[in-house]
Design a protein around this motif. Structure first.
Motif, mmCIF file in Angstrom:
data_model
loop_
_atom_site.group_PDB
_atom_site.id
_atom_site.type_symbol
_atom_site.label_atom_id
_atom_site.label_comp_id
_atom_site.label_asym_id
_atom_site.label_seq_id
_atom_site.Cartn_x
_atom_site.Cartn_y
_atom_site.Cartn_z
ATOM 1 N N VAL A 1 0.861 -1.183 0.000
ATOM 2 C CA VAL A 1 0.000 0.000 0.000
ATOM 3 C C VAL A 1 0.893 1.227 0.000
ATOM 4 O O VAL A 1 1.828 1.330 0.806
ATOM 5 C CB VAL A 1 -0.918 0.036 1.232
ATOM 6 N N GLU A 2 0.620 2.154 -0.914
ATOM 7 C CA GLU A 2 1.454 3.353 -1.031
ATOM 8 C C GLU A 2 0.580 4.554 -1.411
ATOM 9 O O GLU A 2 -0.262 4.449 -2.308
ATOM 10 C CB GLU A 2 2.552 3.140 -2.083
ATOM 11 N N ARG A 3 0.769 5.672 -0.709
ATOM 12 C CA ARG A 3 -0.023 6.870 -0.994
ATOM 13 C C ARG A 3 0.497 7.630 -2.207
ATOM 14 O O ARG A 3 -0.272 8.172 -2.990
ATOM 15 C CB ARG A 3 -0.023 7.797 0.225
ATOM 16 N N LEU B 1 4.089 4.436 -6.383
ATOM 17 C CA LEU B 1 3.263 3.298 -6.761
ATOM 18 C C LEU B 1 3.514 2.879 -8.201
ATOM 19 O O LEU B 1 3.600 1.690 -8.517
ATOM 20 C CB LEU B 1 1.782 3.650 -6.563
ATOM 21 N N ARG B 2 3.668 3.866 -9.094
ATOM 22 C CA ARG B 2 3.965 3.541 -10.492
ATOM 23 C C ARG B 2 5.318 2.863 -10.614
ATOM 24 O O ARG B 2 5.489 1.916 -11.377
ATOM 25 C CB ARG B 2 3.917 4.815 -11.342
ATOM 26 N N ALA B 3 6.303 3.351 -9.859
ATOM 27 C CA ALA B 3 7.633 2.734 -9.895
ATOM 28 C C ALA B 3 7.560 1.294 -9.404
ATOM 29 O O ALA B 3 8.179 0.393 -9.977
ATOM 30 C CB ALA B 3 8.606 3.540 -9.038
ATOM 31 N N ASP C 1 7.991 -4.332 -10.491
ATOM 32 C CA ASP C 1 7.611 -5.636 -9.976
ATOM 33 C C ASP C 1 6.526 -6.315 -10.796
ATOM 34 O O ASP C 1 6.282 -7.506 -10.639
ATOM 35 C CB ASP C 1 7.101 -5.510 -8.536
ATOM 36 N N GLY C 2 5.840 -5.542 -11.651
ATOM 37 C CA GLY C 2 4.669 -6.083 -12.302
ATOM 38 C C GLY C 2 3.616 -6.480 -11.284
ATOM 39 O O GLY C 2 2.837 -7.399 -11.480
ATOM 40 N N ASN C 3 3.587 -5.772 -10.140
ATOM 41 C CA ASN C 3 2.739 -6.160 -9.020
ATOM 42 C C ASN C 3 1.391 -5.454 -9.129
ATOM 43 O O ASN C 3 1.252 -4.297 -8.736
ATOM 44 C CB ASN C 3 3.430 -5.790 -7.701
ATOM 45 N N ARG C 4 0.387 -6.144 -9.643
ATOM 46 C CA ARG C 4 -0.927 -5.535 -9.814
ATOM 47 C C ARG C 4 -1.736 -5.563 -8.527
ATOM 48 O O ARG C 4 -2.846 -5.047 -8.491
ATOM 49 C CB ARG C 4 -1.689 -6.249 -10.933
ATOM 50 N N ALA C 5 -1.208 -6.146 -7.466
ATOM 51 C CA ALA C 5 -1.910 -6.128 -6.188
ATOM 52 C C ALA C 5 -1.620 -4.852 -5.409
ATOM 53 O O ALA C 5 -2.209 -4.630 -4.359
ATOM 54 C CB ALA C 5 -1.507 -7.342 -5.352
ATOM 55 N N ARG D 1 13.138 17.315 4.086
ATOM 56 C CA ARG D 1 14.376 16.917 3.426
ATOM 57 C C ARG D 1 14.038 16.271 2.088
ATOM 58 O O ARG D 1 13.034 15.585 1.958
ATOM 59 C CB ARG D 1 15.154 15.926 4.297
ATOM 60 N N ARG D 2 14.878 16.501 1.099
ATOM 61 C CA ARG D 2 14.661 15.910 -0.214
ATOM 62 C C ARG D 2 15.799 14.944 -0.516
ATOM 63 O O ARG D 2 16.978 15.275 -0.364
ATOM 64 C CB ARG D 2 14.604 16.997 -1.300
ATOM 65 N N VAL D 3 15.419 13.754 -0.928
ATOM 66 C CA VAL D 3 16.388 12.709 -1.233
ATOM 67 C C VAL D 3 16.249 12.324 -2.698
ATOM 68 O O VAL D 3 15.141 12.105 -3.193
ATOM 69 C CB VAL D 3 16.167 11.464 -0.339
ATOM 70 N N GLN D 4 17.365 12.254 -3.409
ATOM 71 C CA GLN D 4 17.340 11.857 -4.823
ATOM 72 C C GLN D 4 17.702 10.382 -4.915
ATOM 73 O O GLN D 4 18.848 9.990 -4.750
ATOM 74 C CB GLN D 4 18.336 12.690 -5.634
ATOM 75 N N ARG D 5 16.680 9.557 -5.126
ATOM 76 C CA ARG D 5 16.896 8.132 -5.349
ATOM 77 C C ARG D 5 16.368 7.825 -6.741
ATOM 78 O O ARG D 5 16.312 8.688 -7.602
ATOM 79 C CB ARG D 5 16.186 7.313 -4.271
ATOM 80 N N ARG D 6 15.974 6.587 -6.956
ATOM 81 C CA ARG D 6 15.381 6.268 -8.265
ATOM 82 C C ARG D 6 14.110 7.082 -8.483
ATOM 83 O O ARG D 6 13.789 7.469 -9.597
ATOM 84 C CB ARG D 6 15.090 4.771 -8.344
ATOM 85 N N VAL D 7 13.389 7.325 -7.376
ATOM 86 C CA VAL D 7 12.238 8.222 -7.402
ATOM 87 C C VAL D 7 12.525 9.325 -6.391
ATOM 88 O O VAL D 7 12.718 9.048 -5.212
ATOM 89 C CB VAL D 7 10.939 7.485 -7.016
#
Length: 206
Positions: free
Chosen positions: A35-37, A42-44, A49-53, A135-141
């Motif tokens: 679960v992600e807000r 969520l798109r990442a 993962d191809g996780n449709r759940a 704080r802002r963190v630069q990761r993959r997202v």
């Protein structure tokens, strides 16, 4: 992982982010529902993962039926939620009787302190709740977050008030092998960076 009940069981990963914990639990045989807000996160997660759940939802209002999951995991989420008490109550609400909640946050010594390069932690106002600057963190997202400070007792009291029974409280320290592999952990060799606790939903009276 050592705090989780053994697989197979259903696990709700609340605040799943990019899915690192979801992937690790899935690889070990758990049936995981992230679960992600954040829609970006969520798109990442879905693309990687191809996780449709995966579900779009708020930790304070989970889109899950009461008493429907075996385990709820919330990793490094509660300290970034203004109404974290509601998030703890929601975790308790969706657990089956006897289900386990596993929470992990930045240690309150960290959220009210500052670690110097010398490894000394300077703590101030431990007993007062506060909100540092975002704080802002630069990761993959890219991620912008805030850390609320709460004493240990506040988190544990919320869990008890939500109808959960505390089972374990852990303040892990890196071992010598971890410090050797990741030298940046050296500063945390004597001060816990994380606080983890588990709490079980009480069985309802017949």
């Amino acid at each position: 992982m050592e705090l989780l009940p053994p697989p197979p069981c259903q696990v709700l990963d609340v605040g799943a982010g990019e899915g690192r914990l979801t992937r690790a639990m899935t690889a070990r045989g758990y049936s995981v529902f992230p679960v992600e807000r954040s829609l970006g996160m969520l798109r990442a997660l879905q693309v990687e993962d191809g996780n449709r759940a995966a579900l779009n939802g708020d930790a304070c209002a989970l889109p899950i039926r009461p008493g429907s999951v075996d385990c709820v995991v919330s990793l490094m989420v509660l300290m970034s939620i203004a109404d974290a008490m509601s998030a703890v109550r929601e975790a308790a609400r969706v657990l089956r009787d006897g289900g386990l909640a596993v929470f992990a946050v930045l240690h309150p010594l960290v959220t009210c302190g500052r670690m110097g390069d010398d490894g000394d932690l300077r703590v101030s106002d431990y007993g007062n709740c506060s909100l540092p600057a975002p704080r802002r963190v630069q990761r993959r997202v890219p991620l912008t977050y805030e850390h609320f400070h709460r004493p240990i007792g506040t988190y544990l009291s919320w869990s008890i008030d939500a109808g959960l029974t505390l089972e374990a409280v852990v303040e892990p320290l890196p071992g010598a092998e971890q410090v050797a592999a990741h030298p940046r952990f050296r500063r945390w060799a004597g001060v816990p960076n994380m606080l983890l606790w588990t709490a079980r939903r009480r069985v309802s009276s017949p």
